[in-house]
Design a protein around this motif. Structure first.
Motif, PDB file in Angstrom:
ATOM      1  N   ASP A  49       0.867  -1.183   0.000  1.00 14.44           N
ATOM      2  CA  ASP A  49       0.000   0.000   0.000  1.00 14.44           C
ATOM      3  C   ASP A  49       0.899   1.226   0.000  1.00 14.44           C
ATOM      4  OD1 ASP A  49      -1.745   2.048   0.429  1.00 14.44           O
ATOM      5  OD2 ASP A  49      -2.706   1.193   2.198  1.00 14.44           O
ATOM      6  N   LEU A  50       0.972   1.942  -1.140  1.00 10.90           N
ATOM      7  CA  LEU A  50       1.893   3.067  -1.262  1.00 10.90           C
ATOM      8  C   LEU A  50       1.615   4.150  -0.220  1.00 10.90           C
ATOM      9  CD1 LEU A  50       2.098   3.471  -5.149  1.00 10.90           C
ATOM     10  CD2 LEU A  50       3.693   2.311  -3.632  1.00 10.90           C
ATOM     11  N   ASP A  51       0.332   4.328   0.136  1.00 12.17           N
ATOM     12  CA  ASP A  51      -0.001   5.376   1.107  1.00 12.17           C
ATOM     13  C   ASP A  51       0.580   5.101   2.485  1.00 12.17           C
ATOM     14  OD1 ASP A  51      -1.351   6.830  -0.757  1.00 12.17           O
ATOM     15  OD2 ASP A  51      -3.338   6.059  -0.233  1.00 12.17           O
ATOM     16  N   SER A  52       0.885   3.821   2.767  1.00  4.21           N
ATOM     17  CA  SER A  52       1.413   3.457   4.083  1.00  4.21           C
ATOM     18  C   SER A  52       2.932   3.461   4.130  1.00  4.21           C
ATOM     19  CB  SER A  52       0.901   2.061   4.482  1.00  4.21           C
ATOM     20  OG  SER A  52      -0.505   2.043   4.555  1.00  4.21           O
ATOM     21  N   CYS A  53       3.572   3.693   2.985  1.00  2.00           N
ATOM     22  CA  CYS A  53       5.033   3.686   2.960  1.00  2.00           C
ATOM     23  C   CYS A  53       5.596   4.932   3.635  1.00  2.00           C
ATOM     24  CB  CYS A  53       5.548   3.625   1.516  1.00  2.00           C
ATOM     25  SG  CYS A  53       5.146   2.076   0.667  1.00  2.00           S
ATOM     26  N   MET A  54       6.715   4.781   4.333  1.00  3.20           N
ATOM     27  CA  MET A  54       7.375   5.901   4.993  1.00  3.20           C
ATOM     28  C   MET A  54       8.270   6.626   3.994  1.00  3.20           C
ATOM     29  SD  MET A  54       9.787   5.834   8.402  1.00  3.20           S
ATOM     30  CE  MET A  54      11.018   4.803   7.607  1.00  3.20           C
ATOM     31  N   GLU A  55       8.197   7.949   3.963  1.00  2.00           N
ATOM     32  CA  GLU A  55       9.008   8.724   3.032  1.00  2.00           C
ATOM     33  C   GLU A  55      10.428   8.885   3.559  1.00  2.00           C
ATOM     34  OE1 GLU A  55       7.331  12.345   1.725  1.00  2.00           O
ATOM     35  OE2 GLU A  55       5.408  11.469   1.164  1.00  2.00           O
ATOM     36  N   ASN A  56      11.398   8.633   2.691  1.00  2.00           N
ATOM     37  CA  ASN A  56      12.810   8.806   3.014  1.00  2.00           C
ATOM     38  C   ASN A  56      13.532   9.146   1.714  1.00  2.00           C
ATOM     39  OD1 ASN A  56      15.590   8.495   3.590  1.00  2.00           O
ATOM     40  ND2 ASN A  56      15.155   7.017   5.213  1.00  2.00           N
ATOM     41  N   PRO A  57      14.052  10.378   1.577  1.00  2.00           N
ATOM     42  CA  PRO A  57      14.651  10.794   0.301  1.00  2.00           C
ATOM     43  C   PRO A  57      15.872   9.983  -0.102  1.00  2.00           C
ATOM     44  CG  PRO A  57      15.126  12.403   2.029  1.00  2.00           C
ATOM     45  CD  PRO A  57      14.099  11.443   2.591  1.00  2.00           C
ATOM     46  N   GLU A  58      16.452   9.189   0.822  1.00  3.77           N
ATOM     47  CA  GLU A  58      17.637   8.400   0.478  1.00  3.77           C
ATOM     48  C   GLU A  58      17.282   7.068  -0.181  1.00  3.77           C
ATOM     49  OE1 GLU A  58      20.159   7.887   3.823  1.00  3.77           O
ATOM     50  OE2 GLU A  58      20.497  10.034   4.130  1.00  3.77           O
ATOM     51  N   PHE A  59      16.005   6.697  -0.180  1.00  2.64           N
ATOM     52  CA  PHE A  59      15.574   5.435  -0.758  1.00  2.64           C
ATOM     53  C   PHE A  59      14.589   5.685  -1.893  1.00  2.64           C
ATOM     54  CE2 PHE A  59      17.164   4.371   3.375  1.00  2.64           C
ATOM     55  CZ  PHE A  59      17.721   3.111   3.240  1.00  2.64           C
ATOM     56  N   ASN A  60      14.634   4.828  -2.913  1.00  2.00           N
ATOM     57  CA  ASN A  60      13.789   4.991  -4.092  1.00  2.00           C
ATOM     58  C   ASN A  60      12.924   3.753  -4.276  1.00  2.00           C
ATOM     59  OD1 ASN A  60      15.018   7.534  -5.380  1.00  2.00           O
ATOM     60  ND2 ASN A  60      16.792   6.248  -4.945  1.00  2.00           N
ATOM     61  N   LEU A  61      11.602   3.952  -4.226  1.00  2.23           N
ATOM     62  CA  LEU A  61      10.649   2.874  -4.503  1.00  2.23           C
ATOM     63  C   LEU A  61      10.316   2.913  -5.991  1.00  2.23           C
ATOM     64  CD1 LEU A  61       8.633   0.657  -3.684  1.00  2.23           C
ATOM     65  CD2 LEU A  61       6.973   2.479  -3.235  1.00  2.23           C
ATOM     66  N   MET A  62      10.558   1.809  -6.702  1.00  3.56           N
ATOM     67  CA  MET A  62      10.353   1.749  -8.150  1.00  3.56           C
ATOM     68  C   MET A  62       9.378   0.621  -8.453  1.00  3.56           C
ATOM     69  SD  MET A  62      14.352   2.195  -9.127  1.00  3.56           S
ATOM     70  CE  MET A  62      15.369   3.229  -8.059  1.00  3.56           C
ATOM     71  N   VAL A  63       8.232   0.982  -9.010  1.00  2.00           N
ATOM     72  CA  VAL A  63       7.180   0.019  -9.333  1.00  2.00           C
ATOM     73  C   VAL A  63       7.335  -0.406 -10.780  1.00  2.00           C
ATOM     74  CG1 VAL A  63       4.701  -0.373  -9.409  1.00  2.00           C
ATOM     75  CG2 VAL A  63       5.659   1.134  -7.661  1.00  2.00           C
ATOM     76  N   LEU A  64       7.269  -1.711 -11.036  1.00  5.18           N
ATOM     77  CA  LEU A  64       7.390  -2.210 -12.406  1.00  5.18           C
ATOM     78  C   LEU A  64       6.268  -1.645 -13.261  1.00  5.18           C
ATOM     79  CD1 LEU A  64       8.306  -5.988 -11.978  1.00  5.18           C
ATOM     80  CD2 LEU A  64       9.813  -4.066 -12.414  1.00  5.18           C
ATOM     81  N   ALA A  65       6.585  -1.308 -14.503  1.00  6.91           N
ATOM     82  CA  ALA A  65       5.600  -0.701 -15.394  1.00  6.91           C
ATOM     83  C   ALA A  65       4.437  -1.634 -15.664  1.00  6.91           C
ATOM     84  CB  ALA A  65       6.273  -0.307 -16.708  1.00  6.91           C
ATOM     85  N   ASN A  66       4.654  -2.965 -15.588  1.00  5.34           N
ATOM     86  CA  ASN A  66       3.587  -3.923 -15.897  1.00  5.34           C
ATOM     87  C   ASN A  66       2.944  -4.510 -14.652  1.00  5.34           C
ATOM     88  OD1 ASN A  66       5.709  -5.441 -15.028  1.00  5.34           O
ATOM     89  ND2 ASN A  66       5.608  -6.979 -16.644  1.00  5.34           N
ATOM     90  N   SER A  67       3.172  -3.910 -13.472  1.00  6.12           N
ATOM     91  CA  SER A  67       2.546  -4.444 -12.263  1.00  6.12           C
ATOM     92  C   SER A  67       1.053  -4.179 -12.294  1.00  6.12           C
ATOM     93  CB  SER A  67       3.162  -3.805 -11.006  1.00  6.12           C
ATOM     94  OG  SER A  67       2.916  -2.423 -10.983  1.00  6.12           O
TER      95      SER A  67
END
Length: 197
Positions: A49-67
């Motif tokens: 759930d992206l809304d529940s993810c904690m924001e941290n500028p040092e880490f990058n969440l990358m979602v696959l284009a075909n997910s």
């Protein structure tokens, strides 16, 4: 993913992406540009759930284009509860907005003729090797810039920051090693246009 967290070793971005593509159930990666060449920096993710993810500028969440939409999705914000009637009722105030975050699409390269145009006329890539955050900061300061294509060249010298405008994700090329990052305003416009289509 069940039974797995960080992958062993320090991985380049393209290797982290490839591991996700080769792992059943993987729909996203968390990648850290740690710069130290030895610490764990790649984590595979399945559902979330992206809304529940904690924001941290040092880490990058990358979602696959075909997910699929059931794997990694953001839930629409719930409306604030209605205030009970008061002797002198006031309209409810909207909740404070969370800081907007850039959106990542891995293995996508957008350029003239393939889903985007140069944000600066006649300039494809900035003449420097920039960290991801520095590349985003440059785009933030450029009104015409809607997105960046950033490449993890690891050489430390090659130009790797490509400012872009007028992005059409459906026409962008698939290119492992490239990371498309969309400004929050660009992603919002893309979602609105998709809803109207």
């Amino acid at each position: 993913l069940a039974g797995r967290d960080g992958l062993d070793g320090h991985l380049a971005l393209v290797a982290c992406q490839r591991s996700c593509l080769q792992t059943a159930g993987c729909s996203a990666v968390i990648w850290h540009d740690s710069k130290d060449a030895h610490s764990l920096n790649c984590w595979l993710r399945g559902s979330g759930d992206l809304d529940s993810c904690m924001e941290n500028p040092e880490f990058n969440l990358m979602v696959l284009a075909n997910s699929t939409s059931t794997e990694m999705k953001a839930h629409p914000p719930q409306p604030p509860p209605q205030l009970q009637q008061l002797p002198q009722p006031q309209p409810p105030q909207p909740p404070p907005e969370k800081p907007s975050a850039w959106e990542s699409i891995v293995a996508k390269n957008c350029r003239p003729g393939e889903g985007a145009d140069f944000a600066i006329n006649g300039i494809d890539v900035l003449p420097a090797h920039l960290a991801l955050q520095d590349c985003q900061d440059f785009c933030d300061r450029l009104p015409a810039c809607d997105a960046i294509v950033w490449k993890d060249t690891k050489g430390g010298r090659e130009p790797n920051c490509f400012p872009r405008k007028q992005v059409d994700i459906s026409r962008c090329a698939t290119e492992p090693g490239s990371l498309l990052r969309l400004k929050p305003s660009t992603m919002k416009k893309f979602l609105v246009d998709a809803a109207r289509a």
